[in-house]
Design an enzyme around this catalytic site. Structure first.
Site, PDB file in Angstrom:
ATOM      1  N   GLY A  55       0.838  -1.186   0.000  1.00 55.45           N
ATOM      2  CA  GLY A  55       0.000   0.000   0.000  1.00 55.45           C
ATOM      3  C   GLY A  55       0.879   1.243   0.000  1.00 55.45           C
ATOM      4  N   CYS A  82       5.537  -5.856   1.771  1.00 52.19           N
ATOM      5  CA  CYS A  82       5.812  -4.435   1.678  1.00 52.19           C
ATOM      6  C   CYS A  82       5.111  -3.675   2.831  1.00 52.19           C
ATOM      7  CB  CYS A  82       5.428  -3.901   0.309  1.00 52.19           C
ATOM      8  SG  CYS A  82       6.185  -2.290  -0.066  1.00 52.19           S
ATOM      9  N   TYR A  83       4.087  -2.875   2.549  1.00 48.17           N
ATOM     10  CA  TYR A  83       3.366  -2.200   3.631  1.00 48.17           C
ATOM     11  C   TYR A  83       2.868  -3.227   4.645  1.00 48.17           C
ATOM     12  CZ  TYR A  83      -0.181   0.544   6.095  1.00 48.17           C
ATOM     13  OH  TYR A  83      -0.923   1.164   7.075  1.00 48.17           O
ATOM     14  N   HIS A 169       8.318  -7.548  -3.177  1.00 53.10           N
ATOM     15  CA  HIS A 169       7.050  -8.048  -3.732  1.00 53.10           C
ATOM     16  C   HIS A 169       7.260  -9.399  -4.428  1.00 53.10           C
ATOM     17  CE1 HIS A 169       4.530  -4.405  -3.206  1.00 53.10           C
ATOM     18  NE2 HIS A 169       5.707  -3.787  -3.221  1.00 53.10           N
ATOM     19  N   GLU A 171       4.990 -11.275  -5.526  1.00 51.40           N
ATOM     20  CA  GLU A 171       3.919 -11.527  -6.497  1.00 51.40           C
ATOM     21  C   GLU A 171       4.248 -11.050  -7.899  1.00 51.40           C
ATOM     22  OE1 GLU A 171       2.803  -7.432  -4.783  1.00 51.40           O
ATOM     23  OE2 GLU A 171       3.902  -9.232  -4.190  1.00 51.40           O
ATOM     24  N   ASP A 227     -14.574 -13.452 -22.815  1.00 50.41           N
ATOM     25  CA  ASP A 227     -15.256 -13.404 -21.523  1.00 50.41           C
ATOM     26  C   ASP A 227     -16.761 -13.621 -21.653  1.00 50.41           C
ATOM     27  OD1 ASP A 227     -12.722 -12.726 -20.630  1.00 50.41           O
ATOM     28  OD2 ASP A 227     -13.125 -10.586 -20.726  1.00 50.41           O
ATOM     29  N   LYS A 369      -7.887 -13.541 -16.702  1.00 47.17           N
ATOM     30  CA  LYS A 369      -8.097 -13.901 -18.111  1.00 47.17           C
ATOM     31  C   LYS A 369      -7.682 -15.343 -18.426  1.00 47.17           C
ATOM     32  CE  LYS A 369      -9.120 -11.448 -21.122  1.00 47.17           C
ATOM     33  NZ  LYS A 369     -10.405 -11.149 -21.799  1.00 47.17           N
TER      34      LYS A 369
END
Length: 513
Positions: A55, A82-83, A169, A171, A227, A369
């Site tokens: 954040g 992180c945050y 991070h 991710e 989609d 997706k």
């Protein structure tokens, strides 16, 4: 049987949903919730683990988001990123301060390989940093488990309480072994076995749709893209002829696309559903006349989109539900929750306030997706449909910079058709995340034959991406770009210049507007 779940508590970073995406890659289901989610609700959800996200705030700022310290006592493993890592330190008695040296981007990081989090990770690895604060003192009971040249606490942990934290991070793809770290957390720390599979999602979704709809009538917004096609087939499998698919040809589709959609989903197609095609091209051109601001265009297209469906619903009779192919990146980028608005999607933030249906059903709302594509294959949808190029709800309206006119639409359709054709001929189509031609609002002087021209510039876009949350510019061979450029200038009236967009996401978006 209840599936395993990791709860991702969102503290406001723009790409925090990538964490859920990476956890799902481990075959473990993850849901993102705002940091305001009540602790009792978390307990009731019985998660296998919790992840605090990044954040933009500083934890020592009284106005910054925090959480009840009691969360550390409920016996659920927690990973702070992180945050989130700084928040753990702050709440448990550590010290967080402004870093003497801020870190951004690729950073060599030394990790303690004896940590469960860093099992099978190289001792010196590359991570992605983005911070101006740092953990100056770890809380009592914690040990440092990673460091960098500028950051003494790149990671910390308290294994006895199953509390872990990384300043970097894991991710993002830029963290070399980040996926391995997240896998270690969900399997070795949280004890997950991995029961999140697309086959079970499809089965459960079909069952829940049947239960929700009962004997009601359903109207599906069908664009022909991946989609909405997967959403339509899910509904078709669940309720058959109770479903009516309305396909609005708003005049902002790719070349020949309206006829292609009708061929697949119309009366001659393989699916059990009712199909209606509405040709509303002029209606959209009239509404968009003189409009240049991107969000205004999106809102207009979204409102007309719904109004057309309301009109068709009234012709059909009583309709109980509207189905849309909203997916997770649509929700995220429309700013629902705590993240900033990037752009409104016509099937999320762009909806008008009043919709004349009992309820909107969005069966793909929590899928990324590539997960949508997997669901499509599970449903037996042909590969050529499942792997069709993504196409935004507002269509070419957001691939045309500035005012949308019928002439500009024709230019983009023709240029895009040539581009896609040459990409396919070169055998590059399967390896690219997304590629298309757009029309800039720039006109420039050119020479064609012996004559001066003052025509438009077309921009070509191609990116590589796995999740459409981040993307890198694709390296298209020069000879392919040269051939595409030559054909567009020679064959598309009104164009005398072609450019290639090298921008990644971030800082840009994949679409132009």
């Amino acid at each position: 049987m209840q599936k395993e779940m990791i709860i991702v508590l969102d503290f406001g970073g723009q790409y925090n949903q990538l964490i859920a995406r990476r956890v799902r890659e481990c075959n473990v289901y993850a849901e993102v919730h705002p940091y305001t989610l009540d602790l009792e609700k978390i307990k009731a959800m019985n998660p296998k683990g919790i992840i605090f996200t990044g954040g933009p705030n500083s934890v020592y700022d009284p106005a910054s988001p925090v959480y009840d310290k009691e969360i550390f006592n409920i016996g659920v493993p927690i990973l702070g990123i992180c945050y989130g890592s700084q928040l753990i330190a702050h709440l448990l008695g550590g010290k967080v301060e402004t870093a003497p040296v801020s870190e951004y981007g690729y950073t060599e990081t030394t990790v303690d390989c004896s940590s469960l989090l860093f099992q099978d990770v190289e001792e010196k690895t590359i991570t992605w940093m983005s911070h101006t604060d740092y953990i100056a003192e770890v809380p009592e009971g914690f040990v440092r488990s990673a460091y960098t040249e500028a950051c003494s606490t790149a990671a910390m942990e308290c294994p006895e309480r199953k509390l872990y934290a990384t300043q970097f991070h894991p991710e993002v793809m830029h963290t070399k072994e980040g996926q391995k770290m997240l896998r270690n957390f969900v399997y070795d720390v949280c004890g997950c076995k991995g029961d999140w599979e697309m086959g079970s999602f499809v089965e459960e979704t079909i069952k829940s749709i049947r239960e929700k709809v009962g004997d009601g009538k359903v109207l599906c917004a069908l664009s022909g893209g991946v989609d909405s096609s997967v959403a339509a087939v899910l509904l078709s499998k669940a309720i058959g002829k109770q479903l009516t698919c309305v396909f609005v040809d708003h005049g902002l589709l790719r070349k020949n696309e309206g006829d292609e959609v009708e061929a697949v989903f119309g009366p001659e197609g393989p699916y059990e559903l009712n199909f209606i095609r509405v040709n509303a091209q002029q209606r959209y051109y009239d509404k968009l006349k003189g409009v240049t601001e991107p969000e205004a265009k999106r809102k207009i297209i979204g409102e007309e989109f719904i109004r057309v469906f309301e009109e068709e619903a009234k012709k059909i009779g009583s309709v109980d539900f509207l189905v849309q192919g909203t997916i997770y990146p649509d929700v995220i980028e429309s700013g629902l929750g705590k993240s900033a608005v990037i752009k409104s999607h016509h099937n999320v933030g762009g909806l008008p306030d009043v919709v004349d249906f009992k309820e909107i059903i969005e069966p793909l709302r929590m899928l990324f997706k590539d997960e949508v594509r997997k669901a499509g294959l599970e449903l037996g949808i042909p590969e050529y449909l499942v792997y069709r190029q993504p196409f935004p709800g507002p269509g070419l309206g957001i691939r045309i910079i500035g005012e949308v006119t019928e002439e500009k639409v024709r230019i983009v359709q023709d240029a895009d058709y040539i581009y896609r054709e040459e990409i396919a001929k070169a055998g590059l189509d399967k390896g690219l995340g997304q590629y298309f031609a757009g029309l800039t609002n720039m006109r420039s002087v050119g020479v064609m034959g012996d004559f001066r021209t003052y025509d438009y510039a077309v921009a070509l876009r191609a990116v590589n991406t796995s999740d459409f949350m981040t993307a890198e510019c694709a390296e298209i061979p020069y000879e392919v770009l040269f051939k595409v450029t030559t054909r567009i200038i020679n064959e598309v009236k009104g164009v005398n210049r072609v450019m290639y967009d090298l921008t990644s996401k971030p800082p840009g978006t994949i679409e132009f507007e």
